[in-house]
Design an enzyme around this catalytic site. Sequence first.
Site, PDB file in Angstrom:
ATOM      1  N   ARG A  54      41.643  37.317  29.624  1.00  0.00           N
ATOM      2  CA  ARG A  54      40.248  37.207  30.043  1.00  0.00           C
ATOM      3  C   ARG A  54      40.165  36.757  31.489  1.00  0.00           C
ATOM      4  O   ARG A  54      41.079  36.115  32.018  1.00  0.00           O
ATOM      5  CB  ARG A  54      39.480  36.252  29.132  1.00  0.00           C
ATOM      6  CG  ARG A  54      39.910  34.803  29.224  1.00  0.00           C
ATOM      7  CD  ARG A  54      39.067  34.006  30.205  1.00  0.00           C
ATOM      8  NE  ARG A  54      39.615  32.667  30.418  1.00  0.00           N
ATOM      9  CZ  ARG A  54      40.407  32.358  31.413  1.00  0.00           C
ATOM     10  NH1 ARG A  54      40.819  33.287  32.248  1.00  0.00           N
ATOM     11  NH2 ARG A  54      40.850  31.121  31.572  1.00  0.00           N
ATOM     12  N   GLU A  60      34.187  27.001  35.315  1.00  0.00           N
ATOM     13  CA  GLU A  60      35.583  26.574  35.156  1.00  0.00           C
ATOM     14  C   GLU A  60      35.689  25.103  34.759  1.00  0.00           C
ATOM     15  O   GLU A  60      35.019  24.238  35.332  1.00  0.00           O
ATOM     16  CB  GLU A  60      36.342  26.799  36.460  1.00  0.00           C
ATOM     17  CG  GLU A  60      37.755  27.268  36.237  1.00  0.00           C
ATOM     18  CD  GLU A  60      37.791  28.599  35.503  1.00  0.00           C
ATOM     19  OE1 GLU A  60      38.151  28.601  34.302  1.00  0.00           O
ATOM     20  OE2 GLU A  60      37.475  29.631  36.106  1.00  0.00           O
ATOM     21  N   ASP A 240      38.774  30.502  26.385  1.00  0.00           N
ATOM     22  CA  ASP A 240      39.768  31.570  26.448  1.00  0.00           C
ATOM     23  C   ASP A 240      39.838  32.341  25.142  1.00  0.00           C
ATOM     24  O   ASP A 240      39.851  33.579  25.118  1.00  0.00           O
ATOM     25  CB  ASP A 240      41.153  30.989  26.761  1.00  0.00           C
ATOM     26  CG  ASP A 240      41.187  30.248  28.081  1.00  0.00           C
ATOM     27  OD1 ASP A 240      40.242  30.405  28.876  1.00  0.00           O
ATOM     28  OD2 ASP A 240      42.162  29.508  28.317  1.00  0.00           O
TER      29      ASP A 240
END
Length: 557
Positions: A54, A60, A240
Site C-alpha cells: 500500500r 502518517e 497497512d
Amino acid sequence: MAAELPVPVYTSLSDVYPDLVLAAKQGARFNDLAAEYEAAFGTKPKYIARAPGRVNLIGEHIDYTLFGVFPAAIEQDILIACGPRASQDPGHVEAHNTHPKYTPQSFAPMLLSTASDASTKQDQEVNASVDVQSWHLDINPKELRWESYVKAGYYGVLNHFFDPSTNPSAHPVPVNILVSGTVPAGSGLSSSAAMVVSSTLAFLAINNKLQGEEKIKKGKLVQMAVENEKRVGVNSGGMDQAASILCTPNSALYITFFPSLSAELVSLPHTSTPGEGVVLVCANSLVVSDKAVGAKTRYNLRVVETLVAAYILAKELKLTLPPSPQGKPPTLREVLSAYIGKPEPVETDVLKDGLERLLNEIDVLRASHLRGEEKSTEGEDGGVTLEEMIKASGLSSEKFHEIYLSWVDVEATHFQLYKRTKHIYTESLRVLQFRELCLASSSPISASTSPTETFKALGTLMSSSHTSCSQLYECSCPELDDLTQIALESGAYGSRLTGAGWGGCTVSLVPEGKVDEFIGKVAGRYGKFGGLGGDALGEAIFATRPGVGAFVFELTD
C-alpha cells in the site's frame, strides 16, 4: 461497508482484473508461480493467496492514535501458493521462497501446556491452577527471518480456529507453501503487512476457513492481521492491513479506527480528458527501513510518546476520559473526543473544529511547561526525561512503568511529547482536508474549480505532511528529504514520505502527461539511482494507480 464484505475467493482472474491487458499480465504471474510450486513440491497448488502493498497518500503515524488515514493499495504484491502436504505432524509447514536469498524452512506448531487460574469453584477446591494448552511457533522479533512473517500469519489462524480448549480434536492441515513478491522490503510500501495478510489468507484457505459458515469478513481479517503482525514485534495501528485488505481499484480509503473500524471508499480526483489527470509515483530512497529492527528507538518509541502525551494532555486540560477497554491507556483521539464532549461518532466538520481548537491548547505539553518554568519557549522543544515525564503524569514510577513501558521495549534520553502531539493533530486535520478535496472534486459544483487547482491543493497538503513528519515526528531521513525536494523541483504537485519512514519510499502526485519526464528527472538527480537501469530502476521508481485488495485464487483442474 467494505469491512462487512466477505474475503473474496475467485476462480477466474478476469473477475479480479476486468482490463484484459492487466488480466493477462497477472495471469502469467500466477501461472509461473503455480509452475514453480509444482516443480518444488511435485503437486499443483490448491490456492494462491494475494495481498498488495500500500501507499499512504496522507496520514502518517496517526493510525495507532486512532485517527483516520488515507491509503491506497498498489499493484505490487505478495503471492503465496499453497497446497496440502502429506505429513503425520499436525500443521507441519514446508515453506519455500522464489527469491534465492531466502532458504527453505520447515516448521510445525506445538501444543504447550501452561498454568492458568482455575476457572470454576470446583476447580479451585481441587487445585489452585489448571493446565491449559496453547499453540506455539518460534518467532524471534529481535532477529527476524523471512519465515517469521509467515509464522505470524499462521498464529492468528491457530488461535482463532484451532483452540484446543474448545475443540481439542481439530488440528491444522499440513501444508506446502511457496512465497513470491514484488513489494520491496523496507521500502515503506508495507511489505511486512502484505506478507502477514497473504500468509493469514493462505492458512485460512488451506484449512477451509473462507467458505461456508466459517467464512470471515474483511474487517475480521484486518483485526487478525494486526494482531498477527505484533508477533514480530511491531505495534501496528491497522492502516497497512486495512489498506491491503479493503481497497478497490481506482479509489483510496478513508479509514477510521474510532470508535470502531470503518472504511470509506473515496475516488481520487480525475478529469474526463485523457492525459490531463494525475498518477502516483513511488520512489524508493534505497535506505532500508525495518520497523521491527529499530522499533525501540523509532516506531515503538513513538507509540509510547503519543500514549503518554495523551494522558498528560488530558490531565493538564482536566478532561474526564472514559475507562479504556481492557485497561489500555487512552490515545490522542480519545482525548479529542473528551475535549469535543459529544457522543461518538461525530461528523467530520465537528472533528475538524475540535482539532483546530485543541491545537491551541497543546502548549501545556511543552517541556518548559512540564518542568514548571514560568515561560514556554518557542521554537525547538528539547523534550523531557523519563523522570520528568513520570512526574508530569502524576503516577507512581511503578504504575507508570506498568501502563506504558512493561509491554514494549523503548530507548530514549528525552521524550518528545509536544512535537509528537502537534504532528498527530495537524496531520489528522490534513487528512480531513484531503478527503474533502477528493469528495468535492466528484460533486457537480466542482465544475467551477479547475482540476489543476485541486491537484495543487492536494499536493500542498502532501508536502506539508512531509515537513511535519521530518521536523515534528522525526521519522524522515536526509535521503527522503532530498528525494521529496527533487520531486517538487521535477514537476510534482506534492511529495512526501510514505510508510513508517526512516527510509523507504516517497509518493508524489504527478501530472499524468509528464510521468516519463518526471521519472527521468528524478532518476538523473537522486544520487542513489546512479548506475541503475532497466528493471532495477523500474523497481526503484514507478507509477501506480489505486488497485484491488487482498483475495484468494482457487486453482481448478
